[in-house]
Design a protein around this motif. Structure first.
Motif, short mmCIF file in Angstrom:
data_model
loop_
_atom_site.label_atom_id
_atom_site.label_comp_id
_atom_site.label_asym_id
_atom_site.label_seq_id
_atom_site.Cartn_x
_atom_site.Cartn_y
_atom_site.Cartn_z
N LYS A 1 3.55 6.30 -5.57
CA LYS A 1 3.70 6.39 -6.94
C LYS A 1 3.29 7.40 -7.78
O LYS A 1 3.56 8.00 -8.57
N PHE A 2 1.90 7.64 -6.92
CA PHE A 2 1.33 8.65 -7.83
C PHE A 2 1.93 10.05 -7.76
O PHE A 2 1.93 11.09 -8.76
N ASP B 1 6.67 14.03 -0.99
CA ASP B 1 7.76 14.39 -1.22
C ASP B 1 8.68 13.29 -1.74
O ASP B 1 8.71 12.39 -1.03
N PRO B 2 9.33 13.47 -2.91
CA PRO B 2 9.90 12.10 -3.50
C PRO B 2 11.01 11.75 -2.58
O PRO B 2 11.16 10.72 -2.55
N LEU C 1 8.68 2.05 -7.84
CA LEU C 1 7.48 2.00 -6.73
C LEU C 1 6.67 1.23 -7.20
O LEU C 1 5.94 0.45 -6.49
N ASN C 2 6.21 1.24 -8.59
CA ASN C 2 5.16 0.48 -9.01
C ASN C 2 5.47 -0.91 -9.08
O ASN C 2 4.57 -1.92 -8.36
N ASP C 3 6.73 -1.35 -9.45
CA ASP C 3 7.00 -2.68 -9.51
C ASP C 3 7.28 -3.63 -8.06
O ASP C 3 7.03 -4.79 -8.02
N ILE C 4 7.75 -2.64 -7.44
CA ILE C 4 8.43 -3.27 -6.05
C ILE C 4 6.95 -3.37 -5.14
O ILE C 4 6.75 -4.32 -4.64
N ILE D 1 0.96 -1.32 0.13
CA ILE D 1 -0.09 0.00 -0.06
C ILE D 1 1.17 1.43 -0.02
O ILE D 1 0.48 2.13 -0.61
N ARG D 2 2.17 1.11 0.63
CA ARG D 2 2.89 2.43 1.02
C ARG D 2 3.45 2.86 -0.66
O ARG D 2 3.32 3.71 -1.01
N TYR D 3 4.11 1.70 -1.39
CA TYR D 3 4.55 2.14 -2.50
C TYR D 3 3.51 2.15 -3.71
O TYR D 3 3.75 3.11 -4.50
#
Lengths: 86, 201
Positions: free
Chosen positions: B46-47, B124-125, B58-61, B40-42
């Motif tokens: 990602k957005f 914040d990335p 982020l999407n793939d992990i 849920i975190r990643y």
């Protein structure tokens, strides 16, 4: 090849693809690994087709229904019968 | 969107039911540093991530964490399969049993239901990637504690695999952080200044 042998080989290849895919996300210009990735995907596709022809679909809406609606058939991945020792 | 693969990422084949182990293994299913929180975190962060490399990471992990969630659920399911009432009572699994039977419920080993309070999506990335590196380390530690508490090779083997994945994900998030910092033209001091796109508001 038995179900177990075939599944094990496919799981190995798919895992390699997952791991190399993550590597390529942060190293998108590594042409050696891209070549390796493509080789693994090609080998996995051949095994996947073989598995699905013999033991039914692996994917929820990507696999052909070849002998009726086998998608619902046991074993599901969390059942012991779907698994094996390494 | 997602598609489902009818196989585990790594096999789980537990022959011996063990109520005590089931009770602690649920930690990585629904605990603070578990796989549900990781996914849920990643998949939420990602957005607002920047750079193609970090978005993909982020999407793939996040996606792989869903496969790990399934493995942890499978471990608990197989550990509880065929347990007797007596075994459930003796191992102290009875409070879980009265609430959930042998259903797989996302809670910690201490019985606290899963909460998004254990994770952040900060917009914040740089902050998010630091959070993720910490999250991977916390999950690695948890797997090591779980491994301390079992000697069943059928349980240890998938736990070893999952622990290793935490190490790999930590590495990938570290690389993504470097890429994002270069992109934001930020120096690498410990003090973190606000990226420009946040100052505009």
């Amino acid at each position: 090849m038995t179900r177990e042998e075939l599944l094990k080989s496919l799981m190995e290849l798919d895992f390699m693809a997952v791991d190399i895919g993550l590597f390529l996300n942060t190293h998108p210009n590594d042409s050696v690994m891209i070549e390796e990735y493509n080789k693994i995907i090609t080998a996995a596709q051949i095994l996947r087709e073989k598995f699905e022809n013999m033991y039914g679909p692996l994917c929820s809406f990507r696999s052909y229904a070849q002998k009726g609606w086998e998608w619902i058939d046991n074993p599901w991945p969390w059942q012991k019968e779907a698994n094996f020792d390494l | 969107m997602w598609i489902y693969e009818k196989k585990l990422e790594f096999p789980v084949n537990i022959k011996k039911p063990d109520a005590r182990l089931a009770k602690i293994m649920i930690e990585q299913y629904g605990g603070a540093d578990g796989e549900l929180g990781a996914a849920i975190r990643y998949l939420s962060q990602k957005f607002t991530m920047v750079t193609p490399q970090a978005k993909a990471t982020l999407n793939d992990i996040g996606t792989e964490e869903l496969a790990h969630l399934e493995m942890m659920g499978t471990i608990v399911k197989q550990l509880t399969q065929g347990l007797t009432d007596k075994q459930i009572k003796e191992a102290g699994l009875d409070p879980y049993y009265v609430a959930h039977g042998l259903g797989i419920y996302p809670s910690s080993a201490a019985g606290v239901p899963f909460s998004a309070g254990a994770l952040q999506s900060k917009g914040d990335p740089v902050t998010d990637l630091y959070e993720n590196m910490a999250a991977e380390q916390k999950a690695r530690s948890t797997y090591e504690y779980l491994m301390d508490l079992t000697d069943d090779p059928d349980v240890l083997t998938p736990l070893k695999f999952l622990r290793e994945r935490e190490v790999v994900h930590f590495q990938r998030f570290g690389e993504a952080l470097g890429i994002v910092r270069d992109h934001l033209n930020e120096n690498r001091t410990a003090f973190i200044s606000k990226p420009d796109f946040m100052k505009k508001r």
